[in-house]
Scaffold this motif. Sequence first.
Motif, PDB file in Angstrom:
ATOM      1  N   PRO A 376       0.838  -1.210   0.000  1.00 65.10           N
ATOM      2  CA  PRO A 376       0.000   0.000   0.000  1.00 65.10           C
ATOM      3  C   PRO A 376       0.868   1.252   0.000  1.00 65.10           C
ATOM      4  N   HIS A 383      -9.771   4.350   0.231  1.00 60.82           N
ATOM      5  CA  HIS A 383      -9.803   3.077  -0.478  1.00 60.82           C
ATOM      6  C   HIS A 383     -10.713   2.087   0.242  1.00 60.82           C
ATOM      7  N   VAL A 408      -7.144  -2.231  -1.298  1.00 58.95           N
ATOM      8  CA  VAL A 408      -6.032  -2.898  -0.627  1.00 58.95           C
ATOM      9  C   VAL A 408      -6.559  -4.225  -0.101  1.00 58.95           C
ATOM     10  N   PRO A 428      -2.464  -3.471  -4.325  1.00 61.70           N
ATOM     11  CA  PRO A 428      -1.663  -3.726  -3.122  1.00 61.70           C
ATOM     12  C   PRO A 428      -2.265  -4.843  -2.275  1.00 61.70           C
ATOM     13  N   ALA A 443      -2.761  -2.114   6.080  1.00 63.66           N
ATOM     14  CA  ALA A 443      -3.676  -1.849   4.962  1.00 63.66           C
ATOM     15  C   ALA A 443      -4.265  -0.446   5.023  1.00 63.66           C
TER      16      ALA A 443
END
Length: 636
Positions: A376, A383, A408, A428, A443
Amino acid sequence: MVVCGDDGLAHRLAAELRGVYGEQVTLLVPPSERTVRTPVVGRARAASAALLGVVTAAVARANGAASGGGQPVGSVRVVEAAEATEAALADAGVERAAALALVYDDDETNIRAALTARRLNPRLRLVLRLYNRRLGQHIEELLDQAAALASGTGDLDLDASTTVLSDADTAAPALAATAVVGTTKVVQTDGLLLRAVERPPLRPGQSPASGLATLALLSTTSNDPAGADGSEGSGEQGPILLPDPQAVRAARGRGTVVLEQVSYAGPSLSSGRGAVPSFASLFSRRLRWSLAGLVGCVAALAVALTVVTGEHPLYATYMTLLDLFAINEPALHQSTARQVLQLLSGLIGLLLLPVLLAAVLEALGTFRSASALRKPPRGLGGHVVLLGLGKIGTRVLTRLRELHIPVVCVEADPEARGMATARRLRVPVVLGDVTQEGVLESAKIHRAHALLAVTSEDTTNLEAALYARSVRPDLRVVLRLYDDDFATAVYRTLRAAHPHALTRSRSVTHLAAPAFAGAMMGRQILGAIPVERRVLLFAAVEVAGHPQLEDKTVGEAFRPGSWRVLALDRTARDDRREETAVEEAYEDALAGRASGWVWDLPDTYVLQKEDRVVLAATRRGLADLLGRRSRQRSGA
């Protein structure tokens, strides 16, 4: 109808066929000692509860005394078999059945059983659950070809058609949309993205917003229909599906669900990334600022040298670069200002070397990690954190990237089936057990827009949701929960603890079962949209043979609370030999459409038997439409 499966989808599908469509159902399940999870559904779903009572009683009987035969319509017969062998399928009555659903969790098992069933009954309608979509297309063509050859005419009987569905594909759009925009649902078809937007009640004097159609009026007790996502029947007056225009205009204090069309172009799986990374992805933000600063210093030195020596700017820039790279003659007998500028240029050159080395290393690392898992970015925010890259998580990830939503992923298994998809989409991924401290922080959960927990374990999803809420109390959370009663308890507790945060609970089998049931009735289901704890189906239907549709206008074919015509297949329409005056007047409206479907049909358009339309229908409405047709064919 025969349903074969080894998980909760088989039980929900049998409940759907029995309780909604009133069909006679045979359920082929593994022996009781091999059953991993007892199917549990909500107390409000009387049909499902009744079915499970039959299942439990049948399994408890010695050897599952599933004596076949003359049971009344709507009853359930239970057959126990470890595998769907030829003998087990024959015992389940496949040779006499109208449709067979193979919903085992293993693709190979479903394919093997489908080939056996097609040999036993060439006129059998088959519905397969396959995760591999490309393989599913080939299997569907193969089984349809076998049915056509067995008919003796070489033509495929629609009643013997094969439909391949995926519970992951059916449920993924709704799960992805729930995480992105709360209660919005989406259905994808032929290059189009349709979404059902939930709008609050209109204020006095406010005109309704435009849309393709009003699909539902929401419950009266809460403007936020999320309450029904956690428990069914939570409102004093439940949702009204497919209301007529008069009901929509007369509704006060009710939110609405409106269908909208959103188009997107280009290969969505690439997520807007080419084979060559962009300049911004090659270098970090800090390195880009360092390079920009050094370039600015060089420009300033060139300007200063021009002022001091009076030389041409290009010549001054050239001399500055020579001093920068230490390949110029020392300015021994020149002015003091020139000597100072030369020393400064040499100092800037010393600073430039490590920056250039860092740029080369970062660029090489970016190209080398193009096929590896990404981490990330430092400044990532807004996100969606996707927990789980299994069968469901992989499909949800694809849907989110098609919507260009930053994601993520968090996955404990480095060999999970979704890891290859994450690499291809350059998403990611954080490898680690979400129950361990620091995994969700990696994350960037504190800056995330939503958490979407779709692992196969309810307790893992719940633990992740509780931990994420402890980090950020207002985080939007979407849980994949199997048990309806458990989902109700979780929803109410999280709602009470965090009244200002958005909480949703979704069941994959709950979303997928109506689509499989509709396909067993002989129609191609495009998708399903949940409205509170009820479901609207979108089906592609041939007008021919349906007196409720044929030779009627779109307005006349609309049956409030049951079905509504939404779109016309333009391809089928262009193949007609004749057109009515209404169609000719409407021809200009069809010009320039890129898609094969027309989604804004006027109420005056007359449906003809050559047409193929998309319907939005309730489960009972679709059952009524298909059931009447079958009774007419039988002469009832």
